[in-house]
Write a protein that holds these residues in place. Structure first.
Motif, mmCIF file in Angstrom:
data_model
loop_
_atom_site.group_PDB
_atom_site.id
_atom_site.type_symbol
_atom_site.label_atom_id
_atom_site.label_comp_id
_atom_site.label_asym_id
_atom_site.label_seq_id
_atom_site.Cartn_x
_atom_site.Cartn_y
_atom_site.Cartn_z
ATOM 1 N N ILE A 25 55.936 44.171 57.760
ATOM 2 C CA ILE A 25 55.164 43.955 58.984
ATOM 3 C C ILE A 25 55.944 44.585 60.141
ATOM 4 O O ILE A 25 57.078 44.171 60.428
ATOM 5 N N ASP A 26 55.337 45.564 60.746
ATOM 6 C CA ASP A 26 55.965 46.224 61.881
ATOM 7 C C ASP A 26 56.147 45.243 63.039
ATOM 8 O O ASP A 26 55.389 44.274 63.177
ATOM 9 N N LEU A 86 49.180 32.780 60.044
ATOM 10 C CA LEU A 86 48.584 34.111 60.156
ATOM 11 C C LEU A 86 49.547 35.174 59.640
ATOM 12 O O LEU A 86 49.150 36.124 58.956
ATOM 13 N N TYR A 87 50.806 35.023 59.942
ATOM 14 C CA TYR A 87 51.842 35.950 59.471
ATOM 15 C C TYR A 87 51.888 35.977 57.942
ATOM 16 O O TYR A 87 51.933 37.044 57.322
ATOM 17 N N ARG A 88 51.859 34.794 57.324
ATOM 18 C CA ARG A 88 51.923 34.715 55.858
ATOM 19 C C ARG A 88 50.657 35.254 55.206
ATOM 20 O O ARG A 88 50.719 36.018 54.236
ATOM 21 N N CYS A 89 49.508 34.856 55.740
ATOM 22 C CA CYS A 89 48.238 35.254 55.129
ATOM 23 C C CYS A 89 48.026 36.761 55.209
ATOM 24 O O CYS A 89 47.475 37.367 54.285
ATOM 25 N N CYS A 90 48.466 37.388 56.309
ATOM 26 C CA CYS A 90 48.351 38.837 56.431
ATOM 27 C C CYS A 90 49.132 39.540 55.320
ATOM 28 O O CYS A 90 48.656 40.506 54.705
ATOM 29 N N LYS A 91 50.331 39.059 55.058
ATOM 30 C CA LYS A 91 51.144 39.652 54.000
ATOM 31 C C LYS A 91 50.470 39.516 52.627
ATOM 32 O O LYS A 91 50.440 40.454 51.828
ATOM 33 N N ILE A 92 49.920 38.331 52.372
ATOM 34 C CA ILE A 92 49.320 38.083 51.059
ATOM 35 C C ILE A 92 48.044 38.897 50.884
ATOM 36 O O ILE A 92 47.809 39.485 49.818
ATOM 37 N N LEU A 93 47.198 38.961 51.912
ATOM 38 C CA LEU A 93 45.983 39.763 51.826
ATOM 39 C C LEU A 93 46.312 41.230 51.617
ATOM 40 O O LEU A 93 45.616 41.943 50.880
ATOM 41 N N THR A 94 47.375 41.702 52.262
ATOM 42 C CA THR A 94 47.818 43.080 52.066
ATOM 43 C C THR A 94 48.257 43.308 50.628
ATOM 44 O O THR A 94 47.935 44.334 50.015
#
Length: 336
Positions: free
Chosen positions: A235-236, A276-284
């Motif tokens: 995550i940038d 939100l930080y965690r879910c973004c990583k998992i969806l990616t």
């Protein structure tokens, strides 16, 4: 640096989970992906939808493909906290001993959670946040992993209790379970249990759920592996700031009580930023990519934030729901 074969392995596991659950649950891709996200993230899920949309069936199916210990608690107005967590009992031959409640399982289905009073809701606070339960003067750890997957019916209000904000904030995501498309409903009808099976005609959407076996797909080794890969997703710094900007933008101040903020009474807490930080990583990771984009953040923002903002009376008067307000907030926050 994440290896491509590791991402491919994660994608294959997720696709296998989707395929297994599709044997019973027709459609509902967003709900299934949300449940799988919670599994990897180690978070709790609130499922909201009218009766008959396979909420309970989906949770049971998730438990089967993971081969985890599963318990269902039917929340009712006469439920007591001890019915959930357990209590101390007296035995003449042994004195006091602890009788553990159904919350001591890996996956807890809290069915119709809004039908239980506040004292029962409060009994879940410690379990959901600390992964432990205190009975008497002793705290007992809950099994690892531990998930609460709760369902609620949005159309019935008689005999229900609003969930306290402190409990809502402990849910990783709130998933809205919608009606199936006509082609999906046709598939549901054609694959419903035959009359000779004795199954109720009102069973939840699925393919003869009592007769379709599911294969375990994810064990603890696979789950640990996927969590490690999700942690390694890049995550940038600009995306991280974008996540925080979205969450802080949900919090109205005395100087911002105009525009979209007139619809918001209270915004999301820092738990929302972490979620939100965690879910973004998992969806990616589910998409087989090694870096998060702003679009990933926007997709995850609705289920992560919709239950964490408190709408004002003005929003209710104008028919604005949480998703509409979040959509407006997303349009106001600059995209990196």
């Amino acid at each position: 640096m994440i290896q491509k074969e590791d991402l491919d392995r994660c994608s294959a596991l997720i696709n296998k989970c989707r395929s297994e659950m599709a044997k019973r649950v027709v459609g509902q891709k967003e709900m299934i992906d949300g449940l799988l996200t919670s599994l990897v993230a180690g978070g709790h899920i609130l499922l909201e939808g009218v009766p008959g949309l396979a909420k309970t069936l989906a949770v049971k199916s998730l438990a089967e493909i993971t081969a985890l210990d599963f318990k269902r608690i039917q929340f009712t107005p006469d439920l007591l906290p001890a019915d959930v967590t357990g209590t101390m009992i007296w035995e003449p031959s042994a004195g006091f001993s602890v009788r553990r409640g159904p919350v001591f399982a890996n996956i807890i289905l809290a069915d119709e959670i809004n039908r239980a009073p506040a004292k029962v809701q409060a009994a879940l606070f410690e379990a959901m946040e600390e992964k432990q339960v205190t009975i008497g003067e002793t705290s007992y750890p809950l099994p690892d992993p531990f998930f609460v997957l709760a369902t609620e019916n949005p159309i019935e209000h008689e005999g229900t209790y609003s969930l306290p904000e402190a409990e809502l904030d402990r849910f990783l995501m709130k998933l809205l379970v919608v009606y199936p498309q006509p082609v999906e409903e046709l598939d549901i009808v054609k694959n419903s249990p035959p009359l000779s099976s004795g199954s109720s005609s009102g069973s939840a959407p699925g393919r003869a759920p009592g007769r379709v076996p599911l294969s375990p797909v994810i064990n603890m080794e696979n789950l640990t592996f996927m969590r490690a890969i999700a942690d390694s997703i890049h995550i940038d710094e600009g995306i991280s700031k974008y996540i925080v900007s979205i969450v802080t933008a949900t919090r109205p101040t005395a100087k911002s009580k105009d525009g979209v903020y007139r619809y918001v009474s209270f915004g999301a807490s820092p738990r929302a930023s972490i979620a939100l930080y965690r879910c973004c990583k998992i969806l990616t990771m589910f998409e087989g990519r090694s870096f998060v984009t702003p679009e990933d953040v926007k997709i995850a923002a609705l289920p992560v934030l919709r239950h964490r903002i408190v709408l004002s009376y003005e929003a209710e008067a104008e028919g604005m729901d949480a998703d509409a307000v979040i959509g407006r907030i997303l349009s106001h926050v600059p995209v990196p």
